[in-house]
Design a protein around this motif. Structure first.
Motif: not given
Ligand SMILES: C[S@@+](CC[C@H](N)C(=O)[O-])C[C@H]1O[C@@H](n2cnc3c(N)ncnc32)[C@H](O)[C@@H]1O
Length: 414
Positions: A183-191, A228-235
């Protein structure tokens, strides 16, 4: 689900933004997308995809891919042009996933217009199919197909889902996949330095209004609506994967995280969420453009620390100093008064940075034999671009310090 996502992406399609003919300085396929983002994505996936292809070979099957939030099918081209890494520079056939091993590709996207454009582009390719589907409702039509070897999603498509919907989607993927599927996913980085205003958001506050405003004046002549977009941290993603594993009863193993576009995200140029952002993407795009010289001073970054974020400040300051060292070195090296001991002066810098400087030094020396054309614009500057790209990888932490946070996961069913 915000009901304007379809219409916003529909406008992008009709503006021509999702086509590949806007040149290297703007548009979806600007030089950073082509030479940095797509290549770094290929680099991140390659070793794991190689294992997956091998597993297919052992089962006497070809690789099958589903692309979730596929846009107009960008994933097909990206995946089929991943290079074998062990192949020599003399080889002309070096695609890892040639037509003989590519089984089929299904792209799904919420936008009718996107799907229509994709169908038009790939109508001659029998192995490629598209369907309209809303990932907020799970994998939907994907269930009508047998398990895929790769569940691929790129360039922020999964950040359109809130936490609950993303978890549900992963649970469905885990059920549908086979043992060993990737599974390859790609999100907007929070930082990302594009939006320090979001760094302190708690997970439950991180599904925030976002706009792809750079498309205005780039392709579209009207304001771009937000969604709306979810900003994600790796943790935070790791926690979500654990929850999805537990709910599905299927082990979802994170294999790799990678930060993509640390100082070159598109919102560096808009400054929409950070008044201190500088248009670094624009000037880095120029480095890769033929016959165009770039004012290298515009590439010098002045990172402004964010109070209360020591870890992020340390990371960005180190990267900024390394980046600026490289740019300064080249500026000095190009000067007619370049000091003979220039390289020596940098000899105690970080080893990876010094390797880059030595390489740039050789490049400048070696273009002297070219008598006409513009070696600075066409040879030296693109290599500065690649040097800065190497730096992004060398200083990699994969924690969400960038526009795109890429994750590679493996499904275990045995
Ligand atoms: C930034 S684009 C990325 C497109 C493509 N994956 C690429 O590599 O460039 C995000 C895509 O996600 C799609 N999308 C957004 N929300 C979605 C949803 N709920 N279900 C399916 N697709 C969605 C959009 O229509 C758009 O094509």
């Amino acid at each position: 689900m915000p009901d304007n996502v379809q219409s916003v992406y529909g406008k992008f399609v009709s503006s021509g933004y999702y086509q590949k003919n806007m040149g290297g300085l703007r548009g979806k396929y600007d030089n950073i997308r082509k030479y940095w983002e797509d290549e770094i994505t290929r680099f991140a996936i390659r070793p794991f995809l190689l294992d997956t292809i091998h597993a297919c070979l052992m089962r006497l099957e070809r690789l099958r891919v589903v692309d979730l939030g596929c846009g107009s099918g960008q994933g097909y081209e990206l995946l089929t042009t991943i290079k074998k890494d062990e192949v020599g520079i003399d080889a002309h056939d070096h695609d890892m996933l040639g037509p003989d091993m590519f089984g089929n590709y299904l792209g799904v996207d919420i936008s009718h217009d996107m799907v229509k454009q994709a169908e038009g582009m790939y109508s001659a390719n029998e192995k490629v199919r598209f369907a309209q589907a809303d990932l907020n409702e799970g994998i939907g039509v994907v269930k009508e197909h047998p398990a895929f070897d790769l569940y691929y999603s790129a360039y922020g498509s999964l950040s359109h889902l809130d936490d609950e919907k993303l978890e549900n989607l992963l649970v469905e993927i885990a059920h549908h996949a086979r043992d060993g599927s990737l599974v390859v996913g790609d999100w907007l980085g929070k930082f990302s330095y594009e939006w320090p205003c979001h760094w302190g958001l708690k997970p439950e506050e991180s599904y925030k209004s976002y706009t792809m405003s750079w498309i205005k004046d780039n392709a579209l002549h009207e304001e771009v609506e937000s969604f709306p977009i979810r900003y994600w941290a790796r943790d935070e993603l790791l926690e979500l994967f654990k929850r999805a594993s537990k709910r599905s009863g299927v082990k979802i193993e994170p294999l790799r995280f990678l930060d993509r576009s640390v100082f070159v995200g598109r919102h560096m140029d808009t400054r929409q969420y950070n008044p201190h952002a500088q248009p670094i993407r624009n000037f880095t795009n120029m480095l890769h453009e033929d016959n165009l010289r770039t004012n290298l001073e515009h590439l010098l970054i002045n990172y402004v620390p964010v109070e209360g974020f020591d870890e992020q400040n340390r990371y960005f300051e180190r990267l900024q100093v390394a980046w600026n060292n490289i740019v300064h070195f080249l500026m000095e090296r190009l000067s007619p008064q370049a000091n003979e001991n220039l390289l020596q002066r940098y000899s105690s810098v970080d080893e990876q940075v010094f390797y880059i400087l030595k390489t740039l030094d050789r490049i400048v020396e070696n273009v002297r034999w070219i008598e006409f054309g513009d070696p600075r614009a066409n040879i030296i500057e693109p290599q500065l671009g690649y040097a800065l790209r190497s730096l992004e990888l060398a200083f990699q932490e994969g924690k969400g310090h960038s526009h795109g946070l890429l994750g590679v996961l493996k499904i275990h069913k045995k």
